[in-house]
Design a protein around this motif. Sequence first.
Motif, PDB file in Angstrom:
ATOM      1  N   ALA A 107      23.066 -20.578  25.503  1.00 40.32           N
ATOM      2  CA  ALA A 107      24.447 -20.133  25.675  1.00 40.32           C
ATOM      3  C   ALA A 107      25.149 -20.044  24.320  1.00 40.32           C
ATOM      4  N   ALA A 108      24.845 -20.953  23.428  1.00 39.04           N
ATOM      5  CA  ALA A 108      25.454 -20.929  22.096  1.00 39.04           C
ATOM      6  C   ALA A 108      24.984 -19.706  21.309  1.00 39.04           C
ATOM      7  N   TRP A 109      23.700 -19.365  21.436  1.00 38.36           N
ATOM      8  CA  TRP A 109      23.190 -18.169  20.752  1.00 38.36           C
ATOM      9  C   TRP A 109      23.821 -16.909  21.318  1.00 38.36           C
ATOM     10  N   VAL A 110      24.033 -16.866  22.618  1.00 38.72           N
ATOM     11  CA  VAL A 110      24.676 -15.706  23.244  1.00 38.72           C
ATOM     12  C   VAL A 110      26.102 -15.555  22.723  1.00 38.72           C
ATOM     13  N   ALA A 138      27.279 -16.724  19.856  1.00 39.29           N
ATOM     14  CA  ALA A 138      27.218 -16.351  18.441  1.00 39.29           C
ATOM     15  C   ALA A 138      26.882 -14.871  18.289  1.00 39.29           C
ATOM     16  N   LYS A 139      25.986 -14.379  19.125  1.00 41.51           N
ATOM     17  CA  LYS A 139      25.607 -12.963  19.080  1.00 41.51           C
ATOM     18  C   LYS A 139      26.818 -12.082  19.369  1.00 41.51           C
ATOM     19  N   LYS A 140      27.617 -12.487  20.332  1.00 43.93           N
ATOM     20  CA  LYS A 140      28.786 -11.706  20.721  1.00 43.93           C
ATOM     21  C   LYS A 140      29.887 -11.777  19.663  1.00 43.93           C
ATOM     22  N   ILE A 160      19.553 -12.117  15.135  1.00 39.37           N
ATOM     23  CA  ILE A 160      19.352 -13.446  15.731  1.00 39.37           C
ATOM     24  C   ILE A 160      17.988 -13.996  15.326  1.00 39.37           C
ATOM     25  N   GLN A 161      16.962 -13.156  15.380  1.00 41.34           N
ATOM     26  CA  GLN A 161      15.612 -13.587  15.019  1.00 41.34           C
ATOM     27  C   GLN A 161      15.562 -14.020  13.547  1.00 41.34           C
ATOM     28  N   PRO A 200      23.627 -21.625  15.828  1.00 36.22           N
ATOM     29  CA  PRO A 200      24.753 -20.807  16.278  1.00 36.22           C
ATOM     30  C   PRO A 200      26.093 -21.323  15.748  1.00 36.22           C
ATOM     31  N   LYS A 201      26.238 -22.632  15.696  1.00 35.38           N
ATOM     32  CA  LYS A 201      27.478 -23.223  15.192  1.00 35.38           C
ATOM     33  C   LYS A 201      27.698 -22.852  13.734  1.00 35.38           C
ATOM     34  N   GLY A 202      26.636 -22.841  12.958  1.00 32.34           N
ATOM     35  CA  GLY A 202      26.734 -22.465  11.547  1.00 32.34           C
ATOM     36  C   GLY A 202      27.127 -21.013  11.369  1.00 32.34           C
ATOM     37  N   LEU A 203      26.623 -20.150  12.240  1.00 34.28           N
ATOM     38  CA  LEU A 203      26.992 -18.740  12.167  1.00 34.28           C
ATOM     39  C   LEU A 203      28.461 -18.543  12.498  1.00 34.28           C
TER      40      LEU A 203
END
Length: 98
Positions: free
Chosen positions: A9-12, A14-16, A25-26, A35-38
């Motif tokens: 969910a965090a990656w999703v 961050a992607k958005k 992402i890869q 994700p938090k760092g991004l």
Amino acid sequence: MGKKKNNDAAWVEAKKRCRLNQADIQMAKELGMTPKGLLKNIPAPNQQWKAPVNVWIRDLYESKFGKVLSVKTSSRPKKVKQDKPVSDDYWDPDDLPF
């Protein structure tokens, strides 16, 4: 398994919020980013000097690995935007005098 779902969910998110694609992402995952760092590196409006997150990831990945991952596109041709039809019965509201 709760951490896995939270991480997905965090990656999703961050992607958005960072406007990333799957290749970005890869690359971020291969660089060991979270994700938090991004999300923390999204430039604020007063940070004109700061690159967008996707450009930052690509620069770091290229400096470390010497190449950038590309996004695979579909083989379908893109739709071409058609111009306005040219005929006598076509009228444009912008051409009206009022």
